[in-house]
Design a protein around this motif. Structure first.
Motif, short mmCIF file in Angstrom:
data_model
loop_
_atom_site.label_atom_id
_atom_site.label_comp_id
_atom_site.label_asym_id
_atom_site.label_seq_id
_atom_site.Cartn_x
_atom_site.Cartn_y
_atom_site.Cartn_z
N ALA A 40 1.29 -1.62 -0.05
CA ALA A 40 0.06 -0.50 0.39
C ALA A 40 0.77 1.40 0.23
O ALA A 40 0.87 2.52 -1.08
N ALA A 41 1.90 1.43 0.74
CA ALA A 41 2.81 2.07 0.84
C ALA A 41 3.10 2.85 -1.11
O ALA A 41 3.32 4.22 -0.69
N GLU A 42 3.86 1.90 -1.30
CA GLU A 42 4.60 2.60 -2.86
C GLU A 42 3.01 2.02 -3.43
O GLU A 42 4.10 2.76 -4.54
N ALA A 43 2.75 1.89 -3.04
CA ALA A 43 1.56 1.20 -4.13
C ALA A 43 0.40 1.88 -4.20
O ALA A 43 -0.87 1.48 -4.94
N SER A 44 -0.72 3.01 -3.45
CA SER A 44 -1.02 2.68 -2.96
C SER A 44 -2.13 3.72 -4.30
O SER A 44 -3.77 3.06 -4.10
N ASP A 45 -2.22 3.80 -5.42
CA ASP A 45 -3.38 3.77 -6.23
C ASP A 45 -3.27 2.96 -7.31
O ASP A 45 -3.91 2.58 -8.04
N HIS A 46 -2.57 1.74 -7.24
CA HIS A 46 -2.72 0.33 -7.78
C HIS A 46 -3.41 -0.09 -7.53
O HIS A 46 -4.21 -0.85 -6.43
N PRO A 47 -4.79 -1.02 -8.47
CA PRO A 47 -5.79 -1.83 -8.66
C PRO A 47 -5.93 -2.47 -7.24
O PRO A 47 -6.79 -2.95 -7.07
N MET A 48 -4.81 -3.69 -7.48
CA MET A 48 -4.31 -4.76 -5.80
C MET A 48 -4.61 -4.15 -4.68
O MET A 48 -4.57 -4.87 -4.34
N THR A 49 -3.98 -2.53 -4.97
CA THR A 49 -4.04 -2.09 -3.33
C THR A 49 -5.56 -2.06 -3.18
O THR A 49 -5.83 -2.80 -2.35
N ALA A 50 -6.55 -1.88 -4.07
CA ALA A 50 -8.00 -1.41 -3.47
C ALA A 50 -8.10 -2.48 -3.20
O ALA A 50 -9.51 -2.80 -2.27
N VAL A 51 -8.01 -3.92 -4.28
CA VAL A 51 -7.88 -5.09 -4.34
C VAL A 51 -8.36 -6.03 -2.74
O VAL A 51 -9.34 -6.48 -2.15
N LEU A 52 -7.40 -5.84 -2.47
CA LEU A 52 -6.17 -6.22 -0.95
C LEU A 52 -7.40 -5.64 0.28
O LEU A 52 -7.88 -6.17 1.10
N ALA B 151 -11.68 -5.53 3.78
CA ALA B 151 -13.31 -4.98 4.83
C ALA B 151 -13.97 -5.99 4.56
O ALA B 151 -14.98 -6.01 5.77
N ALA B 152 -13.91 -6.72 4.03
CA ALA B 152 -14.99 -7.60 3.74
C ALA B 152 -14.99 -8.84 5.15
O ALA B 152 -15.57 -9.75 5.21
N ALA B 153 -13.22 -9.35 5.38
CA ALA B 153 -12.93 -10.51 6.54
C ALA B 153 -13.67 -9.67 7.48
O ALA B 153 -13.70 -10.49 8.59
N GLU B 154 -13.46 -8.29 7.85
CA GLU B 154 -14.16 -7.73 8.59
C GLU B 154 -15.07 -7.49 9.10
O GLU B 154 -15.78 -7.95 10.06
#
Length: 93
Positions: free
Chosen positions: A60-72, A77-80
């Motif tokens: 997340a720190a290095e690739a905050s705008d990457h779509p995989m970061t959003a998916v993670l 959020a779903a797990a919580e």
């Protein structure tokens, strides 16, 4: 003589998540498919939520705008949310 393989990452043994971050132009749909494949490849007792949390923290720190970061982040959020749902309502009565 064959090429030696790099050591396996215990969080991402098949390198699916890492490879998604290296793919130029990857979109959220492809990232979701890769994430789903990654999740299905884990055994039930491997602590998937903790692995998603660690992978998100790693990238997340290095690739905050990457779509995989959003998916993670969506996976976390779903797990919580799933962890707070009540189960066994019929038995609880």
């Amino acid at each position: 003589m064959g090429q030696s393989r790099p050591p396996s990452d215990p969080l991402d043994p098949r390198g699916l998540i890492a490879e998604a971050y290296r793919m130029p132009g990857i979109d959220a749909v492809a990232c979701r498919a890769i994430f789903f494949d990654w999740a299905l490849g884990r055994s039930r007792d491997e602590g998937t939520t903790e692995a998603v949390r660690a992978l998100h923290a790693r990238y997340a720190a290095e690739a905050s705008d990457h779509p995989m970061t959003a998916v993670l982040a969506e996976g976390l959020a779903a797990a919580e949310t799933a962890g707070t749902r009540r189960t066994g309502r019929r038995r609880a009565r």
